[in-house]
Design an enzyme around this catalytic site. Structure first.
Site, mmCIF file in Angstrom:
data_model
loop_
_atom_site.group_PDB
_atom_site.id
_atom_site.type_symbol
_atom_site.label_atom_id
_atom_site.label_comp_id
_atom_site.label_asym_id
_atom_site.label_seq_id
_atom_site.Cartn_x
_atom_site.Cartn_y
_atom_site.Cartn_z
ATOM 1 N N ARG A 173 0.862 -1.172 0.000
ATOM 2 C CA ARG A 173 0.000 0.000 0.000
ATOM 3 C C ARG A 173 0.903 1.228 0.000
ATOM 4 O O ARG A 173 2.079 1.151 0.366
ATOM 5 C CB ARG A 173 -0.941 0.005 1.208
ATOM 6 C CG ARG A 173 -0.241 -0.304 2.482
ATOM 7 C CD ARG A 173 -1.132 -0.291 3.692
ATOM 8 N NE ARG A 173 -0.325 0.247 4.791
ATOM 9 C CZ ARG A 173 -0.399 1.463 5.246
ATOM 10 N NH1 ARG A 173 -1.300 2.305 4.772
ATOM 11 N NH2 ARG A 173 0.397 1.895 6.183
ATOM 12 N N ARG A 204 -2.132 10.854 2.342
ATOM 13 C CA ARG A 204 -2.728 11.592 3.466
ATOM 14 C C ARG A 204 -3.446 12.821 2.918
ATOM 15 O O ARG A 204 -2.838 13.604 2.202
ATOM 16 C CB ARG A 204 -1.557 12.003 4.356
ATOM 17 C CG ARG A 204 -1.914 12.419 5.710
ATOM 18 C CD ARG A 204 -0.657 12.809 6.449
ATOM 19 N NE ARG A 204 0.053 11.697 7.060
ATOM 20 C CZ ARG A 204 1.265 11.818 7.593
ATOM 21 N NH1 ARG A 204 1.906 12.966 7.560
ATOM 22 N NH2 ARG A 204 1.850 10.776 8.149
ATOM 23 N N ARG A 229 20.990 -5.495 0.771
ATOM 24 C CA ARG A 229 21.277 -4.296 -0.027
ATOM 25 C C ARG A 229 22.268 -3.499 0.791
ATOM 26 O O ARG A 229 22.145 -3.396 2.014
ATOM 27 C CB ARG A 229 20.020 -3.439 -0.269
ATOM 28 C CG ARG A 229 19.077 -3.963 -1.298
ATOM 29 C CD ARG A 229 19.649 -4.037 -2.697
ATOM 30 N NE ARG A 229 19.813 -2.718 -3.325
ATOM 31 C CZ ARG A 229 20.515 -2.546 -4.444
ATOM 32 N NH1 ARG A 229 21.135 -3.544 -5.029
ATOM 33 N NH2 ARG A 229 20.588 -1.338 -4.978
ATOM 34 N N ARG A 289 19.486 10.012 -1.762
ATOM 35 C CA ARG A 289 19.171 11.171 -0.930
ATOM 36 C C ARG A 289 20.420 11.898 -0.451
ATOM 37 O O ARG A 289 21.520 11.347 -0.483
ATOM 38 C CB ARG A 289 18.281 10.802 0.253
ATOM 39 C CG ARG A 289 18.634 9.507 0.947
ATOM 40 C CD ARG A 289 17.561 9.197 1.974
ATOM 41 N NE ARG A 289 18.096 8.273 2.964
ATOM 42 C CZ ARG A 289 17.514 7.957 4.099
ATOM 43 N NH1 ARG A 289 16.351 8.484 4.411
ATOM 44 N NH2 ARG A 289 18.059 7.114 4.938
ATOM 45 N N GLU A 345 23.842 9.494 -0.345
ATOM 46 C CA GLU A 345 23.630 8.066 -0.077
ATOM 47 C C GLU A 345 23.422 7.339 -1.406
ATOM 48 O O GLU A 345 22.455 7.616 -2.120
ATOM 49 C CB GLU A 345 22.374 7.965 0.800
ATOM 50 C CG GLU A 345 22.307 6.745 1.645
ATOM 51 C CD GLU A 345 21.134 6.840 2.627
ATOM 52 O OE1 GLU A 345 21.162 7.698 3.531
ATOM 53 O OE2 GLU A 345 20.181 6.070 2.461
ATOM 54 N N TYR A 350 14.903 -6.530 9.209
ATOM 55 C CA TYR A 350 15.051 -5.090 9.375
ATOM 56 C C TYR A 350 14.334 -4.660 10.654
ATOM 57 O O TYR A 350 13.146 -4.909 10.822
ATOM 58 C CB TYR A 350 14.488 -4.292 8.189
ATOM 59 C CG TYR A 350 14.661 -2.816 8.463
ATOM 60 C CD1 TYR A 350 15.870 -2.196 8.183
ATOM 61 C CD2 TYR A 350 13.661 -2.073 9.082
ATOM 62 C CE1 TYR A 350 16.073 -0.856 8.505
ATOM 63 C CE2 TYR A 350 13.863 -0.745 9.411
ATOM 64 C CZ TYR A 350 15.066 -0.144 9.118
ATOM 65 O OH TYR A 350 15.274 1.168 9.458
ATOM 66 N N ASP A 387 13.691 -1.296 13.213
ATOM 67 C CA ASP A 387 13.931 0.082 13.610
ATOM 68 C C ASP A 387 14.482 0.066 15.039
ATOM 69 O O ASP A 387 14.392 -0.957 15.732
ATOM 70 C CB ASP A 387 12.619 0.887 13.543
ATOM 71 C CG ASP A 387 12.454 1.563 12.184
ATOM 72 O OD1 ASP A 387 13.479 1.905 11.564
ATOM 73 O OD2 ASP A 387 11.298 1.748 11.750
#
Ligand code: FDA
Length: 368
Positions: free
Chosen positions: A171, A175, A250, A281, A301, A349, A351
């Site tokens: 998805r 917003r 990666r 970025r 990056e 992964y 956070d």
């Protein structure tokens, strides 16, 4: 001194575990193969600016317990992540919100924005998306896809969007408010003074001895013999001599420059969404802490295919790799005196708030 635990890796997982273990009176030896502690949250002071050496790190969580936990080790500021996208010199707000839609189409109300997206989805007429390109267009239409998704995603994965599987994008958050806050979490911020102090405090007990520039694999057999219990936060496939094959990642390459100017891009994070620009970025580190130093430090990056010896940043959790990981995880279960943890030990992964929660849960299970 004799130790109750060997912790391999001084990242957030290993350091949280070590801190919790000393609260229970345990003695802990921490070894770290890099020249510094902190793993990927390490920040380095350059020209008075805390530089996020291994990529931009913004702490965010919905969990009050984890927020209170991390706040023991540093005071956090009120930084809100509001990245912007640069597409061929045009600037768009992220995540996709009313500011983005206004800039794209001149619409001013949520109703107009919804109608525009719906019109583009209908025009594309894709019923069963077979790849990432079709999936993205079927969700948000051609304009957002071409300007803000296509180039960035292709650089990130090193493949054409039409050759990437559709499931990567399940998805796309859209917003319909004028709100540029990237995260939906209740708590968010950057530790004033950088992240390294957090790890320093976690490892400051006299019951902990830390050795940097020490690779577990230089002395694996001895460590296994000498330490009754081990917390291992390195690569799980390496621990088992790659016997089921190598897990893939990666990687990223960072190019950092100190500039003789006060403000380079006016925002901490700017994504470059055109495929022709090779980096994804640019981070301008001072903006994480609202710095007003005379100089600035920026980092470009560049995504990179991982090869042996590169830093493994993002696990590639596709079917092949998950199947290989499953076999290693089974072997790990057969060694209850070794806790495999963190993003490399679990091949997942995480956070920062998730890695702290995982370490606290491992510590609770082990130490209570
Ligand atoms: P981590 O990799 O930090 O630590 C493992 C340590 O073990 C390393 O120091 C390594 O050198 C050491 N080690 C490995 N093998 C060894 C060996 N053989 N011998 C000795 N030492 C060994 N999260 C978030 O909440 N907000 C964000 O904005 C971001 N941003 C972000 C950007 C990028 C580019 C990445 C890759 C990741 C993020 N993260 C993030 C995620 C965050 O970095 C992550 O949650 C933690 O760093 C994970 O901590 P670990 O301890 O698991 O691993």
């Amino acid at each position: 001194m004799s130790f109750d635990y060997l912790v391999v890796g001084s990242g957030l997982f290993g350091s949280t575990f070590a801190y919790e273990a000393t609260k229970k009176g345990k003695r802990v030896k921490v070894i770290e193969k890099r020249a510094h502690i902190g793993g990927n949250i390490y920040t380095e002071n350059i020209a008075g600016i805390n530089v996020h050496k291994y990529g931009a790190h913004i702490f965010h969580t919905n969990d009050k317990e984890i927020w209170d936990y991390i706040n023991q080790f540093a005071e956090f500021n009120r930084y809100t992540n509001s990245p912007i996208a640069n597409f061929r010199g045009e600037i768009y707000n992220l995540p996709f919100n009313m500011n983005t839609f206004h800039k794209l189409w001149g619409v001013t109300t949520p109703e107009e924005a919804k109608a525009k997206i719906e019109e583009q989805r209908k025009e594309a007429n894709i019923e069963n998306p077979t790849n990432l390109e079709e999936q993205a267009i079927s969700l948000v239409g051609i304009d957002i896809y071409e300007k803000l998704i296509k180039g960035y995603t292709e650089k990130q994965w090193g493949r054409k969007a039409s050759e990437l599987p559709a499931f990567i994008i399940k998805r796309l958050p859209v917003r319909f408010t004028y709100d540029n806050n990237y995260f939906n979490d209740r708590y968010q911020g950057i530790p004033i003074g950088g992240y390294t102090q957090i790890i320093e405090k976690m490892l400051s007990s006299e019951k902990i001895e830390v050795e940097v520039n020490k690779d577990f694999f230089a002395n694996k057999a001895e460590y296994l013999k000498d330490y009754p219990r081990i917390v291992y936060t390195g690569m799980i496939d390496q621990f088992f001599d790659y016997q089921f094959g190598q897990l893939e990642y990666r990687s990223l390459q960072f190019e950092t420059s100190v500039l003789e100017q006060e403000n380079y891009q006016g925002n901490a994070v700017v994504n470059y969404t055109d495929a022709k620009i090779p980096y994804t970025r640019i981070i301008e580190h001072k903006h994480f802490e609202f710095g007003n130093q005379p100089k600035t430090v920026i980092t470009r990056e560049y995504p990179k295919t991982w090869e042996m010896g590169d830093e493994p940043y993002y696990p590639m959790n596709d079917t092949r790799n998950n199947e290989i990981f499953r076999q290693y995880a089974k072997l790990a279960e057969e060694q209850p005196h070794i806790i495999f943890g963190g993003r490399l030990g679990m091949y997942k992964y995480y956070d920062m708030h998730q890695v702290i929660a995982a370490a606290l849960s491992a510590a609770k299970k082990e130490l209570n």
